[in-house]
Design an enzyme around this catalytic site. Structure first.
Site, PDB file in Angstrom:
ATOM      1  N   TYR A  64      46.312 -19.399  21.922  1.00 53.63           N
ATOM      2  CA  TYR A  64      45.062 -18.982  21.274  1.00 53.63           C
ATOM      3  C   TYR A  64      45.248 -17.659  20.550  1.00 53.63           C
ATOM      4  CZ  TYR A  64      42.242 -22.605  23.480  1.00 53.63           C
ATOM      5  OH  TYR A  64      41.693 -23.809  23.851  1.00 53.63           O
ATOM      6  N   LYS A  80      38.213 -14.532  56.197  1.00 52.32           N
ATOM      7  CA  LYS A  80      37.136 -14.632  55.201  1.00 52.32           C
ATOM      8  C   LYS A  80      37.677 -15.155  53.874  1.00 52.32           C
ATOM      9  CE  LYS A  80      37.780  -9.722  54.374  1.00 52.32           C
ATOM     10  NZ  LYS A  80      37.515  -8.391  54.924  1.00 52.32           N
TER      11      LYS A  80
HETATM   12  C1  LIG Z   1      38.720  -7.878  55.443  1.00 52.27           C
HETATM   13  C2  LIG Z   1      38.638  -7.030  56.644  1.00 52.27           C
HETATM   14  C3  LIG Z   1      39.780  -6.760  57.400  1.00 52.27           C
HETATM   15  C4  LIG Z   1      41.159  -7.234  57.001  1.00 52.27           C
HETATM   16  O1  LIG Z   1      41.674  -6.439  55.966  1.00 52.27           O
HETATM   17  P1  LIG Z   1      43.202  -6.639  55.484  1.00 52.27           P
HETATM   18  O2  LIG Z   1      43.418  -5.502  54.570  1.00 52.27           O
HETATM   19  O3  LIG Z   1      43.237  -7.950  54.779  1.00 52.27           O
HETATM   20  O4  LIG Z   1      44.034  -6.626  56.679  1.00 52.27           O
HETATM   21  C5  LIG Z   1      39.623  -6.035  58.574  1.00 52.27           C
HETATM   22  N1  LIG Z   1      38.417  -5.580  58.959  1.00 52.27           N
HETATM   23  C6  LIG Z   1      37.298  -5.806  58.246  1.00 52.27           C
HETATM   24  C7  LIG Z   1      35.992  -5.268  58.727  1.00 52.27           C
HETATM   25  C8  LIG Z   1      37.370  -6.520  57.064  1.00 52.27           C
HETATM   26  O5  LIG Z   1      36.259  -6.739  56.360  1.00 52.27           O
END
Ligand SMILES: *Cc1c(COP(=O)(O)O)cnc(C)c1O
Length: 362
Positions: free
Chosen positions: A255, A36
């Site tokens: 800045y 994602k």
């Molecule tokens: C994002 C997510 C993961 C992965 O999490 P990490 O901490 O990056 O390993 C796993 N399961 C679900 C449902 C997620 O939304």
């Protein structure tokens, strides 16, 4: 003269090695690689294509799933939050996408859909994190309904999510695992619970499917003092020095003149800023790697630039490479300075950052 501006060097060989390391931690489970948020900033399609052995991919939005299909990715793809509109169901079916079901609205939408092919469903139970998932007492009814619907491909997968898995002493995790076992023990279905931290710290959470995200990218979800050996960062964020100047003690830099030098020193300007995704709240002292040594960020982070104190004896020159995080400077450390988590730094990498592929560790 060609100076490098903000560039994310992506090491796909490190990605494969991280994948194999994860496999070695959970040798008998299948891996749903979590992609994602543009593959945690590493590039959605790029990362998917570099993981040909992944058993499935996880995304959060239907657009991400469709982009993977458009790129020719054929593995199963799971929508980790499920779908958001009943109209999406036809798109899921047409593109062979799997969905999580975590509420009554999604269940009703699936039951009432007119589908030519049944949908593969992962049923998510809330075992204590209280974010997504049906309540434990709803499980039997949801299972019965899903298992009797012609719109649902059998068997379904049962899953939940850990809220505190990165804390090795936190009793919330064994409690979640025990509840998951109590609720699902009598189902001979595939099950899934572990994120990256679960993969590392809680072998009893592995079941048939693990769901690593961060760890794939060579970054640890654990507290910084708990080093994880066996992974290497996939992204190294770099840019170059575009200005080097001497300033006198008492002069302010950037800045608001927010940082004032206590000594005569040499100041470097690196072509990276919050417009590239470098955190604006990174304070004075946040490390930047230049010519093999850590120098402190000073003053405000600008949209396109940051300043660093190169020190009195500096021999650094315009064009020298600066590493903001990655090899030699873990993003986990930078995240602490910026009072955030590595996840946020990685997925905030903006569109104008160049991508350079490498197989450096090959
Ligand atoms: C994002 C997510 C993961 C992965 O999490 P990490 O901490 O990056 O390993 C796993 N399961 C679900 C449902 C997620 O939304």
């Amino acid at each position: 003269m060609t100076l490098r501006t903000a560039t994310a060097v992506i090491d796909l060989h490190a990605l494969s090695n991280n994948y194999r390391f994860i496999q070695s931690l959970a040798p008998d489970t299948k891996i749903l690689a979590v992609l994602k948020a543009n593959g945690y900033g590493h590039g959605l399609e790029r990362i998917a294509k570099a993981l040909p052995n992944a058993d499935a991919f996880g995304v959060a939005r239907i657009d991400e799933a469709l982009a993977l299909r458009a790129a020719g990715i054929e593995q199963p793809i799971v929508l980790l939050e499920g779908f958001f509109a009943a109209e999406d169901i036809a798109i899921l079916a047409a593109n062979n996408l799997q969905t999580i079901v975590h509420n009554e609205q999604q269940l009703a939408a699936i039951l009432h859909a007119r589908l030519e092919k049944p949908l593969k469903v992962w049923l998510k139970i809330d075992t204590g994190m209280h974010r997504l998932g049906i309540n434990p007492e709803q499980l039997e009814q949801f299972y019965l309904t899903l298992s009797q619907s012609k719109n649902v491909q059998q068997p379904i997968v049962l899953m939940s999510h850990l809220g505190c898995a990165d804390e090795s002493k936190n009793l919330a995790t064994p409690k979640q695992i025990a509840l998951f076992n109590e609720l699902t023990g009598h189902f001979s279905l595939e099950k899934s619970l572990a994120n990256s931290a679960g993969v590392l710290l809680w072998p009893e959470s592995h079941y048939q499917w693990i769901r690593p995200g961060l760890l794939l990218y060579g970054v640890s979800p654990l507290p910084i003092e708990q080093q994880v050996k066996g992974i290497a960062p996939v992204m190294t964020l770099q840019s170059s020095l575009i200005s080097v100047r001497n300033i006198a003690a008492g002069e302010g830099v950037g800045y608001s003149g927010a940082w004032i030098s206590e000594r005569n020193t040499t100041i470097g300007v690196v072509a990276i800023g919050y417009g590239d995704g470098y955190p604006r709240h990174a304070p004075n002292g946040t490390p930047v790697l230049i010519n093999g040594r850590r120098v402190p960020l000073i003053g405000r982070v600008s949209m396109d630039m940051i300043s660093v104190d190169l020190g009195v004896q500096s021999k650094d020159k315009v064009g020298d490479i600066a590493t903001l995080w990655g090899k030699g400077l873990p993003v986990e450390e930078v995240a602490i300075f910026a009072t955030t988590i590595p996840y946020e730094l990685l997925c905030n990498i903006s569109r104008r950052v160049h991508i350079q592929l490498t197989n450096e560790s090959a």
